[in-house]
Design a protein around this motif. Structure first.
Motif, PDB file in Angstrom:
ATOM      1  N   HIS A 144     -57.881  45.111  -6.015  1.00 40.65           N
ATOM      2  CA  HIS A 144     -57.344  44.799  -4.694  1.00 40.65           C
ATOM      3  C   HIS A 144     -56.657  43.441  -4.607  1.00 40.65           C
ATOM      4  O   HIS A 144     -56.365  42.973  -3.525  1.00 40.65           O
ATOM      5  CB  HIS A 144     -58.473  44.869  -3.648  1.00 40.65           C
ATOM      6  CG  HIS A 144     -59.026  46.253  -3.492  1.00 40.65           C
ATOM      7  ND1 HIS A 144     -58.324  47.270  -2.902  1.00 40.65           N
ATOM      8  CD2 HIS A 144     -60.198  46.802  -3.895  1.00 40.65           C
ATOM      9  CE1 HIS A 144     -59.045  48.377  -2.921  1.00 40.65           C
ATOM     10  NE2 HIS A 144     -60.195  48.115  -3.531  1.00 40.65           N
ATOM     11  N   GLU A 145     -56.415  42.815  -5.736  1.00 43.46           N
ATOM     12  CA  GLU A 145     -55.732  41.530  -5.728  1.00 43.46           C
ATOM     13  C   GLU A 145     -54.225  41.737  -5.711  1.00 43.46           C
ATOM     14  O   GLU A 145     -53.712  42.703  -6.251  1.00 43.46           O
ATOM     15  CB  GLU A 145     -56.115  40.707  -6.961  1.00 43.46           C
ATOM     16  CG  GLU A 145     -57.512  40.144  -6.898  1.00 43.46           C
ATOM     17  CD  GLU A 145     -57.807  39.259  -8.085  1.00 43.46           C
ATOM     18  OE1 GLU A 145     -56.864  38.819  -8.771  1.00 43.46           O
ATOM     19  OE2 GLU A 145     -58.996  39.006  -8.325  1.00 43.46           O
ATOM     20  N   VAL A 146     -53.544  40.805  -5.078  1.00 47.92           N
ATOM     21  CA  VAL A 146     -52.089  40.856  -5.000  1.00 47.92           C
ATOM     22  C   VAL A 146     -51.535  39.656  -5.752  1.00 47.92           C
ATOM     23  O   VAL A 146     -52.062  38.551  -5.642  1.00 47.92           O
ATOM     24  CB  VAL A 146     -51.630  40.803  -3.517  1.00 47.92           C
ATOM     25  CG1 VAL A 146     -50.122  40.820  -3.426  1.00 47.92           C
ATOM     26  CG2 VAL A 146     -52.229  41.957  -2.739  1.00 47.92           C
ATOM     27  N   ALA A 147     -50.475  39.875  -6.501  1.00 49.93           N
ATOM     28  CA  ALA A 147     -49.865  38.786  -7.252  1.00 49.93           C
ATOM     29  C   ALA A 147     -49.287  37.756  -6.279  1.00 49.93           C
ATOM     30  O   ALA A 147     -48.748  38.107  -5.228  1.00 49.93           O
ATOM     31  CB  ALA A 147     -48.764  39.326  -8.154  1.00 49.93           C
ATOM     32  N   LYS A 148     -49.404  36.479  -6.629  1.00 52.03           N
ATOM     33  CA  LYS A 148     -48.888  35.420  -5.764  1.00 52.03           C
ATOM     34  C   LYS A 148     -47.367  35.395  -5.853  1.00 52.03           C
ATOM     35  O   LYS A 148     -46.788  35.542  -6.925  1.00 52.03           O
ATOM     36  CB  LYS A 148     -49.443  34.066  -6.179  1.00 52.03           C
ATOM     37  CG  LYS A 148     -50.907  33.914  -5.892  1.00 52.03           C
ATOM     38  CD  LYS A 148     -51.378  32.515  -6.242  1.00 52.03           C
ATOM     39  CE  LYS A 148     -52.852  32.374  -5.940  1.00 52.03           C
ATOM     40  NZ  LYS A 148     -53.343  31.024  -6.275  1.00 52.03           N
ATOM     41  N   LYS A 149     -46.742  35.188  -4.704  1.00 50.60           N
ATOM     42  CA  LYS A 149     -45.292  35.094  -4.671  1.00 50.60           C
ATOM     43  C   LYS A 149     -44.887  33.659  -4.979  1.00 50.60           C
ATOM     44  O   LYS A 149     -45.557  32.718  -4.580  1.00 50.60           O
ATOM     45  CB  LYS A 149     -44.773  35.477  -3.284  1.00 50.60           C
ATOM     46  CG  LYS A 149     -44.962  36.933  -2.953  1.00 50.60           C
ATOM     47  CD  LYS A 149     -44.374  37.254  -1.618  1.00 50.60           C
ATOM     48  CE  LYS A 149     -44.589  38.708  -1.276  1.00 50.60           C
ATOM     49  NZ  LYS A 149     -44.053  39.051   0.023  1.00 50.60           N
ATOM     50  N   THR A 150     -43.777  33.525  -5.682  1.00 48.61           N
ATOM     51  CA  THR A 150     -43.285  32.189  -5.957  1.00 48.61           C
ATOM     52  C   THR A 150     -42.513  31.709  -4.739  1.00 48.61           C
ATOM     53  O   THR A 150     -41.786  32.474  -4.108  1.00 48.61           O
ATOM     54  CB  THR A 150     -42.365  32.170  -7.191  1.00 48.61           C
ATOM     55  OG1 THR A 150     -41.288  33.077  -6.966  1.00 48.61           O
ATOM     56  CG2 THR A 150     -43.111  32.570  -8.436  1.00 48.61           C
ATOM     57  N   LYS A 151     -42.697  30.457  -4.412  1.00 44.40           N
ATOM     58  CA  LYS A 151     -41.999  29.896  -3.266  1.00 44.40           C
ATOM     59  C   LYS A 151     -40.597  29.502  -3.669  1.00 44.40           C
ATOM     60  O   LYS A 151     -40.404  28.847  -4.697  1.00 44.40           O
ATOM     61  CB  LYS A 151     -42.742  28.668  -2.751  1.00 44.40           C
ATOM     62  CG  LYS A 151     -43.378  28.868  -1.423  1.00 44.40           C
ATOM     63  CD  LYS A 151     -43.878  27.575  -0.862  1.00 44.40           C
ATOM     64  CE  LYS A 151     -44.363  27.850   0.535  1.00 44.40           C
ATOM     65  NZ  LYS A 151     -44.866  26.680   1.187  1.00 44.40           N
ATOM     66  N   SER A 152     -39.612  29.880  -2.862  1.00 45.07           N
ATOM     67  CA  SER A 152     -38.254  29.492  -3.175  1.00 45.07           C
ATOM     68  C   SER A 152     -38.008  28.087  -2.629  1.00 45.07           C
ATOM     69  O   SER A 152     -38.472  27.731  -1.558  1.00 45.07           O
ATOM     70  CB  SER A 152     -37.265  30.474  -2.556  1.00 45.07           C
ATOM     71  OG  SER A 152     -37.426  30.501  -1.153  1.00 45.07           O
ATOM     72  N   LYS A 153     -37.295  27.312  -3.399  1.00 46.90           N
ATOM     73  CA  LYS A 153     -36.976  25.956  -2.977  1.00 46.90           C
ATOM     74  C   LYS A 153     -35.636  25.976  -2.285  1.00 46.90           C
ATOM     75  O   LYS A 153     -34.674  26.556  -2.787  1.00 46.90           O
ATOM     76  CB  LYS A 153     -36.927  25.026  -4.192  1.00 46.90           C
ATOM     77  CG  LYS A 153     -38.279  24.852  -4.839  1.00 46.90           C
ATOM     78  CD  LYS A 153     -38.203  23.876  -5.975  1.00 46.90           C
ATOM     79  CE  LYS A 153     -39.563  23.729  -6.626  1.00 46.90           C
ATOM     80  NZ  LYS A 153     -39.548  22.809  -7.749  1.00 46.90           N
ATOM     81  N   ARG A 154     -35.588  25.348  -1.140  1.00 50.59           N
ATOM     82  CA  ARG A 154     -34.330  25.303  -0.396  1.00 50.59           C
ATOM     83  C   ARG A 154     -33.432  24.221  -0.950  1.00 50.59           C
ATOM     84  O   ARG A 154     -33.894  23.160  -1.349  1.00 50.59           O
ATOM     85  CB  ARG A 154     -34.612  25.059   1.081  1.00 50.59           C
ATOM     86  CG  ARG A 154     -35.331  26.222   1.695  1.00 50.59           C
ATOM     87  CD  ARG A 154     -35.472  26.052   3.157  1.00 50.59           C
ATOM     88  NE  ARG A 154     -36.224  27.181   3.693  1.00 50.59           N
ATOM     89  CZ  ARG A 154     -36.443  27.361   4.958  1.00 50.59           C
ATOM     90  NH1 ARG A 154     -35.991  26.506   5.841  1.00 50.59           N
ATOM     91  NH2 ARG A 154     -37.107  28.413   5.379  1.00 50.59           N
ATOM     92  N   LYS A 155     -32.159  24.521  -0.938  1.00 46.40           N
ATOM     93  CA  LYS A 155     -31.174  23.590  -1.456  1.00 46.40           C
ATOM     94  C   LYS A 155     -30.244  23.239  -0.304  1.00 46.40           C
ATOM     95  O   LYS A 155     -29.544  24.107   0.221  1.00 46.40           O
ATOM     96  CB  LYS A 155     -30.417  24.283  -2.600  1.00 46.40           C
ATOM     97  CG  LYS A 155     -29.454  23.433  -3.356  1.00 46.40           C
ATOM     98  CD  LYS A 155     -28.887  24.244  -4.518  1.00 46.40           C
ATOM     99  CE  LYS A 155     -27.632  23.628  -5.057  1.00 46.40           C
ATOM    100  NZ  LYS A 155     -27.016  24.460  -6.071  1.00 46.40           N
ATOM    101  N   GLU A 156     -30.266  21.997   0.114  1.00 46.74           N
ATOM    102  CA  GLU A 156     -29.455  21.562   1.251  1.00 46.74           C
ATOM    103  C   GLU A 156     -27.962  21.637   0.903  1.00 46.74           C
ATOM    104  O   GLU A 156     -27.571  21.462  -0.252  1.00 46.74           O
ATOM    105  CB  GLU A 156     -29.820  20.128   1.638  1.00 46.74           C
ATOM    106  CG  GLU A 156     -31.234  19.973   2.144  1.00 46.74           C
ATOM    107  CD  GLU A 156     -31.470  20.638   3.485  1.00 46.74           C
ATOM    108  OE1 GLU A 156     -30.548  20.672   4.325  1.00 46.74           O
ATOM    109  OE2 GLU A 156     -32.581  21.151   3.683  1.00 46.74           O
ATOM    110  N   TYR A 157     -27.142  21.871   1.927  1.00 46.46           N
ATOM    111  CA  TYR A 157     -25.700  21.877   1.745  1.00 46.46           C
ATOM    112  C   TYR A 157     -25.186  20.447   1.844  1.00 46.46           C
ATOM    113  O   TYR A 157     -25.437  19.754   2.823  1.00 46.46           O
ATOM    114  CB  TYR A 157     -25.018  22.734   2.827  1.00 46.46           C
ATOM    115  CG  TYR A 157     -25.013  24.204   2.510  1.00 46.46           C
ATOM    116  CD1 TYR A 157     -23.935  24.783   1.862  1.00 46.46           C
ATOM    117  CD2 TYR A 157     -26.079  25.019   2.869  1.00 46.46           C
ATOM    118  CE1 TYR A 157     -23.913  26.134   1.568  1.00 46.46           C
ATOM    119  CE2 TYR A 157     -26.069  26.369   2.574  1.00 46.46           C
ATOM    120  CZ  TYR A 157     -24.981  26.913   1.931  1.00 46.46           C
ATOM    121  OH  TYR A 157     -24.969  28.248   1.637  1.00 46.46           O
TER     122      TYR A 157
END
Length: 74
Positions: free
Chosen positions: A14-27
């Motif tokens: 019943h475990e779910v794989a952790k999602k990787t956090k996306s890093k925001r890139k400013e314009y």
């Protein structure tokens, strides 16, 4: 006689794989200038996406917030 073994997994049932956090890139100002130039040149969004290393959705949202036409929304 062939015996089948169940596939080996590292997660429990019943475990779910952790999602990787996306890093925001400013314009940056340079990014905005480039986006406006390509808008005037009518560069396809897919090509611009690869050039600027940003998603098509990100480019469309930024263009919309700047009031610049991009892609099929002209």
């Amino acid at each position: 006689m062939i015996t089948l073994t169940p596939p080996v997994t590292t997660l429990k049932e019943h475990e779910v794989a952790k999602k990787t956090k996306s890093k925001r890139k400013e314009y940056t100002k340079v990014d905005v200038k480039l986006l406006k130039e390509h808008s005037k040149a009518r560069t396809p969004v897919a090509k611009l996406s690869k050039l600027m290393k940003r998603s098509e959705g990100s480019l469309r949202q930024k263009a919309r917030s700047l009031g610049v036409g991009l892609g099929h929304q002209r």
